[in-house]
Design an enzyme around this catalytic site. Structure first.
Site, mmCIF file in Angstrom:
data_model
loop_
_atom_site.group_PDB
_atom_site.id
_atom_site.type_symbol
_atom_site.label_atom_id
_atom_site.label_comp_id
_atom_site.label_asym_id
_atom_site.label_seq_id
_atom_site.Cartn_x
_atom_site.Cartn_y
_atom_site.Cartn_z
ATOM 1 N N ASP A 129 0.864 -1.173 0.000
ATOM 2 C CA ASP A 129 0.000 0.000 0.000
ATOM 3 C C ASP A 129 0.907 1.231 0.000
ATOM 4 O O ASP A 129 2.099 1.135 0.332
ATOM 5 C CB ASP A 129 -0.888 -0.023 1.246
ATOM 6 C CG ASP A 129 -1.667 1.269 1.422
ATOM 7 O OD1 ASP A 129 -2.396 1.663 0.494
ATOM 8 O OD2 ASP A 129 -1.530 1.889 2.497
ATOM 9 N N ASP A 133 -0.174 5.117 0.835
ATOM 10 C CA ASP A 133 -0.437 6.152 1.827
ATOM 11 C C ASP A 133 -0.494 5.561 3.233
ATOM 12 O O ASP A 133 -1.325 4.697 3.525
ATOM 13 C CB ASP A 133 -1.754 6.864 1.517
ATOM 14 C CG ASP A 133 -1.720 7.555 0.158
ATOM 15 O OD1 ASP A 133 -0.846 8.418 -0.028
ATOM 16 O OD2 ASP A 133 -2.544 7.219 -0.711
#
Length: 229
Positions: A22, A24
């Site tokens: 991922d 953020d």
């Protein structure tokens, strides 16, 4: 949106085939920027966000965040316009500079040295992903998946299934590293082994939690990949 993509052809080996990151809150510290962008747009629309809104917005795509802001507004709003507002507010903040989270670059470099493919799987739009890649180094990833490039957005499994398929690896041989319930749900639904980095939420069954990526190395990821088969 497109239908759920099928996983890649190949046998499940129990070995570490790829690591899917991922973006953020996992690789870069952008969650404060994300919250500030959403808060700014909400104020412009006449709403004040609460702590519960902050938890809801964590890990959401811009499309889903805009839908949340539209639901909070008293007057009818055009969601496309709200999406554009959130994208602009977030992009401006990211362009001003992002901080790479501790351990992220060292782990990416270790994976490259070991020949383990890495992919970036983000709910952010392509323009934001590309801004982050300028800081992190696009060469550290074999590919990146941005919002709307992998079918339905998280928490659907599509983004992780798309990344695994493009890498030619079974999702069951991938370890996904996430920081939000939305992302964890997406990766688990795809069949990946999941590591939760940071976060204050309860840890779902079968998910390994670490405080920071500083405590993650390639041997640990190999162990996790084999353990959860």
């Amino acid at each position: 949106m497109s239908s759920e993509p099928k996983g890649p052809v190949g046998e499940i080996s129990g070995e570490l085939g790829a690591v899917l990151f991922d973006m953020d809150g996992t690789v870069v510290d952008t969650e404060g920027l994300w919250w500030a962008a959403c808060f700014e747009v909400a104020l412009h629309l006449g709403s004040a966000l609460s702590a519960s809104d902050q938890r809801t917005l964590l890990g959401l795509s811009i499309e889903d965040a805009a839908a949340h802001l539209v639901r909070l507004a008293e007057d009818p709003l055009d969601q496309d316009k709200v999406e554009a507002m959130v994208t602009r507010a977030f992009s401006v903040r990211v362009e001003a500079g992002v901080t790479v989270l501790p351990g992220a670059l060292a782990l990416l470099d270790a994976l490259r040295a070991e020949g383990v493919p890495a992919a970036l799987v983000s709910a952010s739009p392509r323009q934001v992903v590309d801004l982050v890649l300028e800081t992190v180094g696009a060469d550290r990833f074999q590919l990146s998946i941005a919002a709307d490039e992998g079918g339905r957005n998280k928490p659907a499994p599509d983004p992780y299934l798309t990344a695994a398929k493009k890498l030619g690896v079974a999702p069951e041989n991938c370890v996904a590293i996430e920081d939000s319930p939305t992302g964890v749900a997406s990766a688990q639904a795809a069949g990946c082994t999941v590591v939760l980095s940071g976060g204050a939420e309860a840890v779902p069954e079968g998910v390994a939690r670490v405080t920071t990526l500083e405590s993650v190395d390639v041997p640990l990821l190999r162990l996790l990949a084999s353990r959860f088969q």
